[in-house]
Design a protein around this motif. Structure first.
Motif, mmCIF file in Angstrom:
data_model
loop_
_atom_site.group_PDB
_atom_site.id
_atom_site.type_symbol
_atom_site.label_atom_id
_atom_site.label_comp_id
_atom_site.label_asym_id
_atom_site.label_seq_id
_atom_site.Cartn_x
_atom_site.Cartn_y
_atom_site.Cartn_z
ATOM 1 N N MET A 196 0.800 -1.122 0.069
ATOM 2 C CA MET A 196 0.070 0.078 -0.233
ATOM 3 C C MET A 196 0.938 1.075 -0.243
ATOM 4 O O MET A 196 1.984 1.268 0.627
ATOM 5 N N ASN A 197 0.545 2.120 -0.900
ATOM 6 C CA ASN A 197 1.323 3.311 -0.648
ATOM 7 C C ASN A 197 0.766 4.454 0.294
ATOM 8 O O ASN A 197 -0.420 4.029 0.556
ATOM 9 N N LEU A 198 1.285 5.578 0.440
ATOM 10 C CA LEU A 198 0.945 6.392 1.404
ATOM 11 C C LEU A 198 -0.320 7.067 0.875
ATOM 12 O O LEU A 198 -1.484 7.257 1.770
ATOM 13 N N HIS A 199 -0.579 7.456 -0.438
ATOM 14 C CA HIS A 199 -1.776 7.869 -0.758
ATOM 15 C C HIS A 199 -2.892 6.949 -0.464
ATOM 16 O O HIS A 199 -4.149 7.281 0.038
ATOM 17 N N GLU A 200 -2.822 5.719 -0.889
ATOM 18 C CA GLU A 200 -3.923 4.889 -0.473
ATOM 19 C C GLU A 200 -4.074 4.714 0.931
ATOM 20 O O GLU A 200 -5.434 4.622 1.439
ATOM 21 N N TYR A 201 -3.083 4.887 1.768
ATOM 22 C CA TYR A 201 -3.205 5.069 3.468
ATOM 23 C C TYR A 201 -4.191 5.935 3.697
ATOM 24 O O TYR A 201 -5.042 5.898 4.742
ATOM 25 N N ILE A 202 -3.723 7.257 3.489
ATOM 26 C CA ILE A 202 -4.341 8.646 4.084
ATOM 27 C C ILE A 202 -5.902 8.864 3.380
ATOM 28 O O ILE A 202 -6.384 9.479 4.040
ATOM 29 N N LYS A 203 -6.203 8.276 2.117
ATOM 30 C CA LYS A 203 -7.224 8.595 1.394
ATOM 31 C C LYS A 203 -8.440 8.402 2.150
ATOM 32 O O LYS A 203 -9.177 9.485 2.383
ATOM 33 N N PRO A 204 -8.668 7.375 2.965
ATOM 34 C CA PRO A 204 -10.003 7.187 3.409
ATOM 35 C C PRO A 204 -9.896 7.955 4.906
ATOM 36 O O PRO A 204 -11.005 7.893 5.490
ATOM 37 N N LEU A 205 -9.060 8.365 5.412
ATOM 38 C CA LEU A 205 -9.003 8.918 6.914
ATOM 39 C C LEU A 205 -9.648 10.280 7.089
ATOM 40 O O LEU A 205 -9.579 11.119 6.148
#
Length: 80
Positions: free
Chosen positions: A1-10
């Motif tokens: 998982m990249n950072l964008h995918e990680y923070i997008k749903p937050l």
């Protein structure tokens, strides 16, 4: 998982909390996630730690020899 995918749903509060735990701002994390800024080695480590390994240093900074650092005596993975 990249950072964008990680923070997008937050949610905003969760992103702000994650950023604070990483010692940075939500804006800085977004700059890194969108590829506009390169994170420091220290920030990369914080992101990996605070994401509980979902986003790894190797993905954030492929230019650093993380395999060497991970195999160095005294790191937390070998001490366990």
């Amino acid at each position: 998982m990249n950072l964008h995918e990680y923070i997008k749903p937050l949610e905003k509060d969760d992103l702000d909390s994650f950023a604070a735990r990483c010692g940075t701002s939500a804006g800085q994390l977004k700059q890194v996630a969108y590829g506009n800024r390169r994170p420091s080695a220290g920030l990369s480590i914080c992101i990996e730690r605070e994401s509980k390994g979902s986003v790894v240093c190797e993905q954030l900074r492929p230019d650093i020899d993380w395999a060497y650092l991970r195999s160095t005596p005294g790191n937390s993975s070998q001490a366990a």
